[in-house]
Design a protein around this motif. Structure first.
Motif: not given
Length: 214
Positions: A37-39, A80-88, A123-129
Motif C-alpha cells: 500500500a505504501m509503495n 523508507d518508501i519516500r513518497p512526495e510528502y506534499d501530496n500525502v 483514498v487508501v484505507i488500511d486495513p478494512l478489518s
C-alpha cells in the motif's frame, strides 16, 4: 456523452486502477500488505511506476487512513518508501476507526469536506478489518458490510476523488480470496492479491474490469 472521448487517461495506474475505480487488495498475515500500500502511495504521489512496472500517468494527491500502524511506525515506513510528502494526507486512525463511520451523515459530510478541501485524488484505507471491528460490523455479513462499502464509494465520489483502495486480509487459506462476506470481493472493480510461499518474494495478482495481472 458516450460518443465523446474524455480528456486525460482513463487510468490512475495503467492496467491496474482506473479513474473512478475501486480496488480491494487482500493478503495473508505478514505477506506485505502495508508495504504494498505504501509503495502505491509512493507511485501515485511521485508519478513513478508502481512496483517498477505499472505506469502512473501523473502525480496525484493521496489520503492514507492508517488503522493499524500508528503514526510513529508509519513515519519510519514512509521514510523508507519516500513518497512526495506534499501530496500525502496521512491520518492516524489506530483505535479511532469510528471516525470513518460514513453511515453517519455528519461523518460523511465532514469527511467529504476534508477530502475536497485537500484536493485528494485517491483514498487508501488500511486495513478494512480494523474499520469493521471498530464499527461493530460483522465482516461475514453481506447485509452489514456492503452498505458501508457503498457509503465509502459515495463519500469518495461526493468529494470529487478519483479512486479508492482498501487493504484487507485473506483467511487462513489465501487461495480462497478476501476474508469475510462475499460482498467484499463483489464490491470492488479490481481485486488484488498478494501471496507468499516459504522464503520467496510476495507475488502480486489482480483481476477486474480491464485488469488481468498474473
Amino acid at each position: 456523452l458516450v460518443s465523446t472521448v474524455p480528456e486525460g487517461s482513463v487510468w490512475l495506474i495503467d492496467g491496474l486502477l482506473h479513474h473512478q475505480g475501486s480496488m480491494m487488495l487482500a493478503a495473508a498475515f505478514k505477506t506485505g500488505k502495508t508495504t504494498w500500500a505504501m509503495n502505491m502511495v509512493h507511485a501515485l504521489t511521485t508519478g513513478e511506476p508502481f512496483l517498477g512496472e505499472f505506469r502512473v500517468p501523473e502525480p496525484l494527491k493521496v489520503a492514507y487512513f492508517d488503522l493499524e500502524l500508528g503514526s510513529r511506525l508509519a513515519r519510519n515506513w514512509f521514510i523508507d518508501i519516500r513518497p512526495e510528502y506534499d501530496n500525502v494526507m496521512y491520518c492516524d486512525l489506530k483505535g479511532f476507526g469510528r471516525k470513518l463511520d460514513v453511515r453517519s451523515d455528519a461523518v460523511f459530510n465532514h469527511l467529504a469536506d476534508v477530502l475536497r478541501r485537500n484536493s485528494i485524488d485517491v483514498v487508501v484505507i488500511d486495513p478494512l478489518s480494523a474499520l469493521l471491528s471498530s464499527l461493530g460490523i460483522n465482516e461475514n455479513s453481506n447485509e452489514e458490510v456492503r452498505p458501508l462499502l457503498d457509503r465509502l464509494d459515495a463519500v469518495v465520489a461526493e468529494a470529487g476523488c478519483k479512486g479508492l483502495v482498501i487493504i484487507h486480509h485473506t483467511g487462513k487459506d489465501s487461495t480462497k480470496g478476501a476474508r469475510g462476506a462475499s460482498a467484499i470481493q463483489d464490491w470492488s472493480s479490481v481485486n488484488g492479491y498478494l501471496t507468499k510461499s516459504d522464503n520467496s518474494p510476495s507475488k502480486f495478482q489482480a483481476k477486474g474490469r480491464d485488469v488481468q495481472v498474473r
